[in-house]
Design an enzyme around this catalytic site. Structure first.
Site, PDB file in Angstrom:
ATOM      1  N   CYS A   1      78.386 102.744  21.113  1.00 24.99           N
ATOM      2  CA  CYS A   1      78.797 103.125  19.751  1.00 24.99           C
ATOM      3  C   CYS A   1      79.295 104.565  19.656  1.00 24.99           C
ATOM      4  O   CYS A   1      79.838 104.967  18.624  1.00 24.99           O
ATOM      5  CB  CYS A   1      77.658 102.888  18.775  1.00 24.99           C
ATOM      6  SG  CYS A   1      77.159 101.161  18.668  1.00 24.99           S
TER       7      CYS A   1
ATOM      8  N   ASN B   1      78.024  96.781  11.901  1.00 24.18           N
ATOM      9  CA  ASN B   1      78.160  97.767  12.985  1.00 24.18           C
ATOM     10  C   ASN B   1      79.241  97.266  13.950  1.00 24.18           C
ATOM     11  O   ASN B   1      79.013  96.296  14.670  1.00 24.18           O
ATOM     12  CB  ASN B   1      76.812  97.919  13.693  1.00 24.18           C
ATOM     13  CG  ASN B   1      76.870  98.871  14.875  1.00 24.18           C
ATOM     14  OD1 ASN B   1      77.942  99.258  15.330  1.00 24.18           O
ATOM     15  ND2 ASN B   1      75.712  99.236  15.397  1.00 24.18           N
TER      16      ASN B   1
ATOM     17  N   HIS C   1      78.860 107.064  12.698  1.00 22.88           N
ATOM     18  CA  HIS C   1      78.794 105.696  13.189  1.00 22.88           C
ATOM     19  C   HIS C   1      78.051 104.833  12.174  1.00 22.88           C
ATOM     20  O   HIS C   1      76.964 105.205  11.715  1.00 22.88           O
ATOM     21  CB  HIS C   1      78.091 105.677  14.545  1.00 22.88           C
ATOM     22  CG  HIS C   1      77.746 104.303  14.997  1.00 22.88           C
ATOM     23  ND1 HIS C   1      78.684 103.292  15.029  1.00 22.88           N
ATOM     24  CD2 HIS C   1      76.577 103.744  15.395  1.00 22.88           C
ATOM     25  CE1 HIS C   1      78.101 102.185  15.443  1.00 22.88           C
ATOM     26  NE2 HIS C   1      76.821 102.429  15.663  1.00 22.88           N
TER      27      HIS C   1
HETATM   28  N1  COA Z   1      65.616  88.825   9.356  1.00 23.56           N
HETATM   29  C1  COA Z   1      64.335  88.799   9.012  1.00 23.56           C
HETATM   30  N2  COA Z   1      63.380  89.455   9.707  1.00 23.56           N
HETATM   31  C2  COA Z   1      63.797  90.151  10.787  1.00 23.56           C
HETATM   32  C3  COA Z   1      65.122  90.211  11.201  1.00 23.56           C
HETATM   33  C4  COA Z   1      66.060  89.507  10.433  1.00 23.56           C
HETATM   34  N3  COA Z   1      67.368  89.491  10.718  1.00 23.56           N
HETATM   35  N4  COA Z   1      65.217  90.983  12.301  1.00 23.56           N
HETATM   36  C5  COA Z   1      63.977  91.401  12.570  1.00 23.56           C
HETATM   37  N5  COA Z   1      63.108  90.895  11.667  1.00 23.56           N
HETATM   38  C6  COA Z   1      61.674  91.080  11.568  1.00 23.56           C
HETATM   39  C7  COA Z   1      61.026  91.496  12.853  1.00 23.56           C
HETATM   40  O1  COA Z   1      60.777  90.373  13.667  1.00 23.56           O
HETATM   41  C8  COA Z   1      59.771  92.148  12.358  1.00 23.56           C
HETATM   42  O2  COA Z   1      58.838  91.137  12.084  1.00 23.56           O
HETATM   43  P1  COA Z   1      57.272  91.371  12.379  1.00 23.56           P
HETATM   44  O3  COA Z   1      56.880  92.540  11.542  1.00 23.56           O
HETATM   45  O4  COA Z   1      56.670  90.081  11.962  1.00 23.56           O
HETATM   46  O5  COA Z   1      57.193  91.648  13.843  1.00 23.56           O
HETATM   47  C9  COA Z   1      60.188  92.770  11.034  1.00 23.56           C
HETATM   48  O6  COA Z   1      61.397  92.127  10.653  1.00 23.56           O
HETATM   49  C10 COA Z   1      60.416  94.251  11.097  1.00 23.56           C
HETATM   50  O7  COA Z   1      61.227  94.516  12.254  1.00 23.56           O
HETATM   51  P2  COA Z   1      61.697  95.955  12.588  1.00 23.56           P
HETATM   52  O8  COA Z   1      62.446  95.939  13.871  1.00 23.56           O
HETATM   53  O9  COA Z   1      60.536  96.874  12.464  1.00 23.56           O
HETATM   54  O10 COA Z   1      62.688  96.210  11.372  1.00 23.56           O
HETATM   55  P3  COA Z   1      63.412  97.521  10.989  1.00 23.56           P
HETATM   56  O11 COA Z   1      63.122  97.897   9.599  1.00 23.56           O
HETATM   57  O12 COA Z   1      63.259  98.568  12.049  1.00 23.56           O
HETATM   58  O13 COA Z   1      64.939  97.065  10.998  1.00 23.56           O
HETATM   59  C11 COA Z   1      66.828  97.177  12.413  1.00 23.56           C
HETATM   60  C12 COA Z   1      65.491  96.531  12.171  1.00 23.56           C
HETATM   61  C13 COA Z   1      67.423  96.608  13.695  1.00 23.56           C
HETATM   62  C14 COA Z   1      67.735  96.843  11.237  1.00 23.56           C
HETATM   63  C15 COA Z   1      66.640  98.698  12.519  1.00 23.56           C
HETATM   64  O14 COA Z   1      65.631  98.979  13.445  1.00 23.56           O
HETATM   65  C16 COA Z   1      67.864  99.396  12.943  1.00 23.56           C
HETATM   66  O15 COA Z   1      68.845  99.446  12.221  1.00 23.56           O
HETATM   67  N6  COA Z   1      67.854 100.024  14.134  1.00 23.56           N
HETATM   68  C17 COA Z   1      68.967 100.740  14.646  1.00 23.56           C
HETATM   69  C18 COA Z   1      70.005  99.770  15.083  1.00 23.56           C
HETATM   70  C19 COA Z   1      71.208 100.468  15.564  1.00 23.56           C
HETATM   71  O16 COA Z   1      71.569 101.466  15.023  1.00 23.56           O
HETATM   72  N7  COA Z   1      71.818  99.898  16.572  1.00 23.56           N
HETATM   73  C20 COA Z   1      73.008 100.362  17.112  1.00 23.56           C
HETATM   74  C21 COA Z   1      72.810 101.655  17.744  1.00 23.56           C
HETATM   75  S1  COA Z   1      74.273 102.369  18.042  1.00 23.56           S
END
Ligand code: COA
Length: 352
Positions: free
Chosen positions: A112, A284, A254
């Site tokens: 990214c 993204n 980004h």
């Molecule tokens: N729908 C519903 N639940 C989901 C889900 C979805 N699409 N994806 C994950 N979950 C669940 C998980 O399984 C977890 O469940 P649990 O608590 O029972 O284990 C819960 O939601 C929380 O997951 P978590 O990973 O802590 O969520 P989060 O608030 O951190 O959000 C992202 C997840 C991926 C959106 C977030 O971490 C993020 O944006 N990270 C950066 C991603 C990024 O920038 N990537 C590119 C880098 S360049």
């Protein structure tokens, strides 16, 4: 006189197939509410069967060349981490399809952050006198490398392409790139990866496990790093440019997650409205994210000529980087419309 690389053209392109949160909720254990509240994403575009990163790059590049009023450039740098093939690079074929003759063309892989790294590469070629104009493209079709049943990645990524034309100019003119800052931390390379398909897995002589051929991400750790590294990089670029953070009109970061943009704004004690975003409709789009956000926010009138703007990326590697410029006057084609639309669209089909 000192030579600078100046942004002289801009274009973006997304494939026509819209994938809404509700469509994803039909096939994955997720909801529109979860996706919107955790990421800010409402919908994204995905390629049709047969369409590839190279197609996205060509469409975006055509718009950027037209925006710059150019038919030829001296070099092509393509940022992508979902190339058409593992080998060779995608850029030479893109250059050929654009009719750019024997211009040097190569890929840059920084996930990214790829577009910022590619801008740095193009600007370096111009500074050295190796080129007077460089087409810098960011394009990714990440929908093609996501596991079909992985709700944590499938809801986040969209496909698209974005491009700028850089030309040689003066450091004092609008569009001149300045204050470049790049970094990496390979000790955290496992946070974002496609484990199989490279030499490390192939040299084992064992077949790849299917799940290892897909993109994986440790979301929470990536989130924390993205906020920290982009905030630090923006500070560094502002300092190198001689701008106070407060005098910067717009930040085009980004587009990973709307909450990351808000968190960076908070960390820098800046109003979140200055952090421009198109994530609601794009998701993204990896290396395309920054140039697509530029094209969309120019089209919406949020990014205007004369704005002091900082671009910042963060991605796998880990990698990060940022660069500053005063936004120039550019004629930019709308990302989704115009006479260029859908010329490379593949056959219609379900992509969800
Ligand atoms: N729908 C519903 N639940 C989901 C889900 C979805 N699409 N994806 C994950 N979950 C669940 C998980 O399984 C977890 O469940 P649990 O608590 O029972 O284990 C819960 O939601 C929380 O997951 P978590 O990973 O802590 O969520 P989060 O608030 O951190 O959000 C992202 C997840 C991926 C959106 C977030 O971490 C993020 O944006 N990270 C950066 C991603 C990024 O920038 N990537 C590119 C880098 S360049």
């Amino acid at each position: 006189m000192e030579r600078a690389a100046v942004v002289a053209g801009l274009g973006g392109w997304v494939p026509p197939t819209v994938v809404t949160n509700d469509q994803l909720a039909e096939v994955l254990d997720t909801t529109d509410e979860w996706i919107r509240s955790r990421t800010g994403i409402r919908e994204r575009r995905w390629v049709s069967p047969g369409q590839s990163t190279g197609d996205l790059a060509v469409e975006a590049a055509r718009r950027a060349l037209s925006s710059a009023g150019e038919e030829a450039v001296d070099a092509v740098v393509l940022a992508t981490s979902s190339p058409d093939r593992l080998c060779p690079a995608t850029a030479p074929e893109v250059a050929a399809r654009l009719g750019l003759g024997a211009a040097p063309a190569f890929d840059v892989a920084a996930v990214c952050t790829g577009f910022v790294y590619a801008l740095a590469t193009g600007a370096g070629m111009i500074a050295l006198g190796a080129a007077d104009s460089v087409l810098v493209v960011g394009a990714d079709a990440f929908s093609t490398i996501l596991a079909p049943d992985d709700r944590s990645t499938r809801v986040i990524f969209g496909d698209g392409g974005g491009a700028v034309v850089l030309r040689a100019g003066s450091p004092s003119e609008p569009g001149a790139l300045t204050g470049l800052n790049l970094g990496s931390d390979g000790t955290l390379s496992d946070l974002i990866e496609v484990p199989a398909g490279g030499s490390r897995q192939r040299s084992t002589g064992l077949p790849a496990k299917t799940e290892d051929t897909y993109f994986t991400m440790q979301g929470q750790a990536v989130y924390a790093q993205a906020v920290r590294r982009m905030a630090e990089s923006v500070r560094e670029t502002a300092a190198r440019t001689g701008w106070s953070l407060d005098e910067i009109d717009s930040f085009v970061l980004h587009q990973a997650n709307a909450r990351i943009l808000t968190a960076v704004a908070r960390r820098l004690s800046l109003p979140p409205e200055r952090f421009l975003s198109n994530i609601g409709t794009r998701g993204n789009t990896v290396a395309a994210s920054i140039p697509l956000a530029l094209a969309d926010t120019v089209a919406s009138g949020e990014l205007r000529p004369g704005h002091k703007v900082v671009l910042a990326g963060f991605g796998g590697g880990l990698t990060w980087g940022s660069v500053a410029l005063v936004w120039p006057h550019l004629a930019v084609h709308p990302t989704e419309l115009s006479e260029f639309a859908a010329t490379s669209a593949g056959p219609a089909g379900s992509t969800v």
